[in-house]
Design a protein around this motif. Sequence first.
Motif, PDB file in Angstrom:
ATOM      1  N   ILE A   1       0.834  -1.197   0.000  1.00 37.36           N
ATOM      2  CA  ILE A   1       0.000   0.000   0.000  1.00 37.36           C
ATOM      3  C   ILE A   1       0.872   1.251   0.000  1.00 37.36           C
ATOM      4  CG2 ILE A   1      -1.620   1.324   1.429  1.00 37.36           C
ATOM      5  CD1 ILE A   1      -2.846  -1.484   2.169  1.00 37.36           C
ATOM      6  N   GLU A   2       1.886   1.265   0.850  1.00 34.82           N
ATOM      7  CA  GLU A   2       2.785   2.424   0.924  1.00 34.82           C
ATOM      8  C   GLU A   2       3.534   2.627  -0.392  1.00 34.82           C
ATOM      9  OE1 GLU A   2       5.149   1.466   4.339  1.00 34.82           O
ATOM     10  OE2 GLU A   2       3.572   2.062   5.737  1.00 34.82           O
ATOM     11  N   LEU A   3       4.034   1.535  -0.974  1.00 36.77           N
ATOM     12  CA  LEU A   3       4.752   1.634  -2.245  1.00 36.77           C
ATOM     13  C   LEU A   3       3.832   2.101  -3.369  1.00 36.77           C
ATOM     14  CD1 LEU A   3       6.963  -1.562  -2.090  1.00 36.77           C
ATOM     15  CD2 LEU A   3       7.750   0.801  -2.070  1.00 36.77           C
ATOM     16  N   SER A   4       2.612   1.625  -3.371  1.00 35.82           N
ATOM     17  CA  SER A   4       1.657   2.031  -4.389  1.00 35.82           C
ATOM     18  C   SER A   4       1.329   3.516  -4.271  1.00 35.82           C
ATOM     19  CB  SER A   4       0.385   1.193  -4.264  1.00 35.82           C
ATOM     20  OG  SER A   4      -0.513   1.491  -5.288  1.00 35.82           O
ATOM     21  N   PHE A   5       1.143   3.998  -3.047  1.00 36.92           N
ATOM     22  CA  PHE A   5       0.883   5.416  -2.815  1.00 36.92           C
ATOM     23  C   PHE A   5       2.051   6.248  -3.338  1.00 36.92           C
ATOM     24  CE2 PHE A   5       1.394   9.261  -0.292  1.00 36.92           C
ATOM     25  CZ  PHE A   5       0.125   9.819  -0.344  1.00 36.92           C
ATOM     26  N   GLU A   6       3.260   5.844  -3.007  1.00 37.96           N
ATOM     27  CA  GLU A   6       4.447   6.594  -3.433  1.00 37.96           C
ATOM     28  C   GLU A   6       4.619   6.558  -4.947  1.00 37.96           C
ATOM     29  OE1 GLU A   6       6.265   8.706  -1.781  1.00 37.96           O
ATOM     30  OE2 GLU A   6       5.018   8.315  -0.031  1.00 37.96           O
ATOM     31  N   GLN A   7       4.292   5.429  -5.584  1.00 38.64           N
ATOM     32  CA  GLN A   7       4.401   5.366  -7.039  1.00 38.64           C
ATOM     33  C   GLN A   7       3.393   6.306  -7.686  1.00 38.64           C
ATOM     34  OE1 GLN A   7       3.469   1.714  -9.094  1.00 38.64           O
ATOM     35  NE2 GLN A   7       4.638   2.348 -10.879  1.00 38.64           N
ATOM     36  N   GLY A   8       2.161   6.307  -7.193  1.00 37.29           N
ATOM     37  CA  GLY A   8       1.151   7.212  -7.733  1.00 37.29           C
ATOM     38  C   GLY A   8       1.553   8.664  -7.572  1.00 37.29           C
ATOM     39  N   ARG A   9       2.062   8.985  -6.403  1.00 37.10           N
ATOM     40  CA  ARG A   9       2.507  10.355  -6.117  1.00 37.10           C
ATOM     41  C   ARG A   9       3.665  10.744  -7.030  1.00 37.10           C
ATOM     42  NH1 ARG A   9       6.268  12.187  -2.743  1.00 37.10           N
ATOM     43  NH2 ARG A   9       6.066  14.299  -2.004  1.00 37.10           N
ATOM     44  N   SER A  10       4.624   9.851  -7.167  1.00 33.50           N
ATOM     45  CA  SER A  10       5.804  10.113  -7.979  1.00 33.50           C
ATOM     46  C   SER A  10       5.439  10.308  -9.453  1.00 33.50           C
ATOM     47  CB  SER A  10       6.796   8.958  -7.827  1.00 33.50           C
ATOM     48  OG  SER A  10       7.874   9.097  -8.700  1.00 33.50           O
ATOM     49  N   GLN A  11       4.604   9.439  -9.986  1.00 32.92           N
ATOM     50  CA  GLN A  11       4.223   9.561 -11.390  1.00 32.92           C
ATOM     51  C   GLN A  11       3.429  10.840 -11.631  1.00 32.92           C
ATOM     52  OE1 GLN A  11       2.305   5.799 -12.243  1.00 32.92           O
ATOM     53  NE2 GLN A  11       4.254   4.872 -12.813  1.00 32.92           N
ATOM     54  N   ALA A  12       2.565  11.198 -10.683  1.00 32.54           N
ATOM     55  CA  ALA A  12       1.794  12.436 -10.832  1.00 32.54           C
ATOM     56  C   ALA A  12       2.710  13.655 -10.771  1.00 32.54           C
ATOM     57  CB  ALA A  12       0.725  12.509  -9.745  1.00 32.54           C
ATOM     58  N   LEU A  13       3.696  13.631  -9.888  1.00 34.61           N
ATOM     59  CA  LEU A  13       4.623  14.758  -9.792  1.00 34.61           C
ATOM     60  C   LEU A  13       5.456  14.903 -11.063  1.00 34.61           C
ATOM     61  CD1 LEU A  13       5.809  14.480  -6.072  1.00 34.61           C
ATOM     62  CD2 LEU A  13       4.352  16.264  -7.080  1.00 34.61           C
TER      63      LEU A  13
END
Length: 133
Positions: free
Chosen positions: A55-67
């Motif tokens: 869950i944490e990795l998925s959140f960070e991936q979504g955040r990173s790709q959006a940024l």
Amino acid sequence: MYESTFPEEWTQLGRDEAVERAYALGVAAACGNDNREEYEAIKAAADSTYDRSLIELSFEQGRSQALQLESSGTAPKAIWDQLVDSAETPTRKNGLPDALGPAELLDRFDQLEGPPETLDKPSFLSRGDKDNA
């Protein structure tokens, strides 16, 4: 953003749905719509430490790709549409983000030629070697 796509009235989430929601929450957070309470609730509902890590990795991936998209001048709505609302969302491969999928090297494991005994081990691992006596 998140609320329009994912209903917040849930009592239990499976791993795949939790990972997908975490990814979407990461995208929303990067777009200025942080929903920390929902993210923490999803993590708390996870069955194991492993699931919480996904869950944490998925959140960070979504955040990173959006940024990354934001840095190229893409509008928040377009980012959300591209990463979450599109049919090609990167969280759809076995329910996991692409970064958490199997490594390509592992996919080629059965393509290796010859049995493992054909591999030479380093000389320092051989007891009968006169250099290691």
